[in-house]
Design a protein around this motif. Structure first.
Motif, PDB file in Angstrom:
ATOM      1  N   LYS A 125       6.218 -11.076 -88.920  1.00  0.00           N
ATOM      2  CA  LYS A 125       5.243 -10.212 -88.254  1.00  0.00           C
ATOM      3  C   LYS A 125       5.508  -8.748 -88.544  1.00  0.00           C
ATOM      4  O   LYS A 125       4.567  -7.962 -88.737  1.00  0.00           O
ATOM      5  N   ARG A 126       6.763  -8.354 -88.630  1.00  0.00           N
ATOM      6  CA  ARG A 126       7.083  -6.962 -88.910  1.00  0.00           C
ATOM      7  C   ARG A 126       6.921  -6.631 -90.398  1.00  0.00           C
ATOM      8  O   ARG A 126       6.719  -5.463 -90.757  1.00  0.00           O
ATOM      9  N   LYS A 127       7.024  -7.631 -91.260  1.00  0.00           N
ATOM     10  CA  LYS A 127       6.823  -7.369 -92.688  1.00  0.00           C
ATOM     11  C   LYS A 127       5.413  -6.843 -92.968  1.00  0.00           C
ATOM     12  O   LYS A 127       5.222  -5.957 -93.789  1.00  0.00           O
ATOM     13  N   GLY A 128       4.431  -7.401 -92.281  1.00  0.00           N
ATOM     14  CA  GLY A 128       3.067  -6.928 -92.479  1.00  0.00           C
ATOM     15  C   GLY A 128       2.923  -5.459 -92.142  1.00  0.00           C
ATOM     16  O   GLY A 128       2.273  -4.698 -92.873  1.00  0.00           O
ATOM     17  N   ARG A 129       3.544  -5.022 -91.042  1.00  0.00           N
ATOM     18  CA  ARG A 129       3.487  -3.608 -90.680  1.00  0.00           C
ATOM     19  C   ARG A 129       4.310  -2.750 -91.628  1.00  0.00           C
ATOM     20  O   ARG A 129       3.979  -1.580 -91.858  1.00  0.00           O
ATOM     21  N   ALA A 130       5.366  -3.317 -92.204  1.00  0.00           N
ATOM     22  CA  ALA A 130       6.123  -2.577 -93.211  1.00  0.00           C
ATOM     23  C   ALA A 130       5.291  -2.369 -94.482  1.00  0.00           C
ATOM     24  O   ALA A 130       5.300  -1.290 -95.084  1.00  0.00           O
ATOM     25  N   PHE A 131       4.557  -3.399 -94.895  1.00  0.00           N
ATOM     26  CA  PHE A 131       3.659  -3.251 -96.040  1.00  0.00           C
ATOM     27  C   PHE A 131       2.600  -2.180 -95.776  1.00  0.00           C
ATOM     28  O   PHE A 131       2.263  -1.392 -96.672  1.00  0.00           O
ATOM     29  N   LEU A 132       2.077  -2.157 -94.561  1.00  0.00           N
ATOM     30  CA  LEU A 132       1.083  -1.147 -94.199  1.00  0.00           C
ATOM     31  C   LEU A 132       1.669   0.254 -94.273  1.00  0.00           C
ATOM     32  O   LEU A 132       1.030   1.181 -94.804  1.00  0.00           O
ATOM     33  N   THR A 133       2.876   0.436 -93.781  1.00  0.00           N
ATOM     34  CA  THR A 133       3.501   1.761 -93.807  1.00  0.00           C
ATOM     35  C   THR A 133       3.767   2.219 -95.235  1.00  0.00           C
ATOM     36  O   THR A 133       3.527   3.390 -95.585  1.00  0.00           O
ATOM     37  N   VAL A 134       4.246   1.313 -96.081  1.00  0.00           N
ATOM     38  CA  VAL A 134       4.500   1.677 -97.481  1.00  0.00           C
ATOM     39  C   VAL A 134       3.203   2.054 -98.182  1.00  0.00           C
ATOM     40  O   VAL A 134       3.155   3.034 -98.944  1.00  0.00           O
ATOM     41  N   GLU A 135       2.137   1.325 -97.927  1.00  0.00           N
ATOM     42  CA  GLU A 135       0.853   1.622 -98.572  1.00  0.00           C
ATOM     43  C   GLU A 135       0.303   2.970 -98.114  1.00  0.00           C
ATOM     44  O   GLU A 135      -0.202   3.751 -98.934  1.00  0.00           O
ATOM     45  N   GLN A 136       0.371   3.261 -96.829  1.00  0.00           N
ATOM     46  CA  GLN A 136      -0.125   4.542 -96.333  1.00  0.00           C
ATOM     47  C   GLN A 136       0.708   5.704 -96.876  1.00  0.00           C
ATOM     48  O   GLN A 136       0.160   6.758 -97.224  1.00  0.00           O
TER      49      GLN A 136
END
Length: 373
Positions: free
Chosen positions: A226-237
Motif C-alpha cells: 500500500k505504501r509502495k503506490g504512494r512512493a511511486f506517486l511521490t517519485v513521479e511528482q
C-alpha cells in the motif's frame, strides 16, 4: 365579338377571354388529360392511357425556357453559388494533384536526410521508454510475485541506454543540460533547442523509471504494498517538477540570441516564458507537497474485519484472507489486495462506491508527455 368562324361567341368563350386577360399565358396551356374509364375495382385500364409523344418536345422547350427565366431572375446569386462550388472543386483538385504529392515527398525526404539520425534516436528512445514503462507496471501489479531479475535487468538496460546516447553525441556535451548549463552548440536555433530538451527529458524519464525499479525491488518488510503506490506517486511528482527546469536556460538563450537587434521583443518573449514556467512550477510543487503528505501519513481504507464478516476467500485474489479489512461499503478484502486495487481505481471492486482519492501514478507508470518547453 365574333369568333374565328364568324359565329357569335358563347358564354364559355367569353369566360376564357376574361381569364386570359387576367392570367397571361393561359392560352398556351394545354387541356388536362382526363383519366380513362376504370374497372370495377377503381383502377384505370392500361390500354386506355394515351400519351401524346408529339407534345413532349414542346413541353420540354417550355420547361427549359421557364427554368432559364427563373435562373435569370438573380444571376449574381447563381454565379456565387456556381463560383463557390467550382472554388471547392479547384481546392480538392489542387490538393490531390500529383505534383503536390511529389513535392511533399521531396520535402519529407529532405527532412529525413537532414535530421534522420535525430529522428532515429527519438524513435529508439520512445520505444525503450514505452517498453520499460509497461514492464514496470506489470511487475508492480504482481505484488509479491514480481520478478526481481527482470527489474534488475531494466536498471542495467536503462543505464546503458542513457550512457550510449551521451557517448554518441559526446561532442555536443548534452549532459550539461541536466545541471542547467548550455551544451556545446555554436547557434541555438529552434531545432537545436528541441533536440536538447527532448534528449534531456527522456534521460530524466529513464532515471525516474530506475528509481521506481529500486522501490519495486524492496522487500515487503521494508515497505508495504500500500505504501509502495504512494512512493511511486511521490517519485513521479518530483520527477515532473524537476523536468520543467532544464529547458529554461535553453529557451531563454533562444529568445535572447538576437537581443542587440530586437531587444524589446526578446525581453517580452523571455518575461512571458518565465512567468508561464513559474505558474507551472507552482502547480507541480503543490502536487508534490500533497504526494509527500500522503506518503508520510497512514491511509486506512477501512477497519479490521471480524471472523463473522469475512467469507470463504478474498474476492480479488480468490485466496484465503490476509489481514482482512472491511470498507465503508461493508465489503471485505485483503489489505494488500485492496491497497493495490486503489492504486489503480478509486471505487470498491464490488459495488463501485467511491472509497479512495485520485490513483494517478500510483501504479508505477511514468508520464508519456515530453517536456519540450
Amino acid at each position: 365579338m365574333a369568333t374565328h368562324d364568324g359565329s357569335d361567341p358563347t358564354i364559355s368563350d367569353r369566360l376564357n377571354t376574361v381569364l386570359e386577360s387576367f392570367i397571361p399565358g393561359l392560352s398556351t396551356m394545354e387541356d388536362p388529360i382526363l383519366p380513362g374509364p376504370r374497372d370495377n375495382r377503381g383502377r384505370q385500364r392500361a390500354e386506355e392511357v394515351i400519351i401524346n409523344m408529339d407534345n413532349e418536345p414542346q413541353q420540354s422547350e417550355r420547361n427549359s425556357s421557364a427554368t432559364a427565366g427563373a435562373s435569370n431572375t438573380n444571376p449574381q446569386q447563381d454565379e456565387e453559388a456556381v463560383g463557390g462550388g467550382l472554388f471547392d472543386m479547384r481546392i480538392i483538385h489542387t490538393m490531390s494533384d500529383s505534383k503536390l504529392i511529389i513535392f511533399a515527398l521531396i520535402l519529407l525526404a529532405k527532412v529525413l536526410y537532414d535530421h534522420g539520425l535525430g529522428l532515429l534516436v527519438f524513435v529508439g528512445l520512445t520505444g525503450t521508454f514505452g517498453h520499460h514503462n509497461v514492464t514496470l507496471k506489470r511487475q508492480v501489479s504482481l505484488k509479491h510475485h514480481r520478478r526481481a531479475p527482470m527489474l534488475a535487468l531494466m536498471l542495467i538496460m536503462l543505464f546503458f541506454s542513457s550512457f550510449f546516447v551521451y557517448y554518441v553525441f559526446e561532442d555536443q556535451e548534452l549532459y550539461k543540460c541536466l545541471i542547467f548549463q548550455q551544451p556545446k552548440f555554436q547557434t541555438f536555433d529552434l531545432w537545436t533547442v528541441l533536440w536538447c530538451t527532448g534528449i534531456t527529458d527522456y534521460i530524466l524519464k529513464y532515471i525516474t523509471i530506475s528509481i521506481k525499479c529500486v522501490i519495486g525491488l524492496l522487500p515487503h518488510a521494508a515497505i508495504s504494498v500500500k505504501r509502495k503506490g504512494r512512493a511511486f506517486l511521490t517519485v513521479e511528482q518530483a520527477s515532473q517538477l524537476f523536468r520543467i527546469l532544464p529547458p529554461i536556460p535553453l529557451w531563454v538563450t533562444y529568445f535572447n540570441q538576437d537581443v542587440e537587434e530586437t531587444y524589446i521583443a526578446a525581453y517580452i518573449f523571455t518575461i512571458a516564458y518565465v512567468l508561464s514556467k513559474a505558474y507551472v512550477f507552482y502547480v507541480r510543487f503543490t502536487s508534490m507537497v500533497v504526494a509527500i503528505k500522503q506518503l508520510l501519513s497512514e491511509v486506512q481504507y477501512g477497519v479490521a474485519a471480524t471472523k463473522d464478516q469475512i467469507g470463504d476467500s478474498c474476492p480479488i485474489c480468490q485466496d484465503d484472507y490476509t489481514n482482512p479489512i472491511q470498507l465503508n461499503c461493508k465489503h471485505v478484502f485483503c489489505e494488500d489486495c485492496v491497497g493495490l486495487w486503489f492504486d489503480r481505481e478509486r471505487t470498491c471492486p464490488m459495488c463501485r462506491a467511491k472509497i479512495a482519492d485520485n490513483p494517478a501514478w500510483r501504479d508505477g507508470s511514468t508520464s508519456l508527455f515530453i517536456q519540450f518547453f
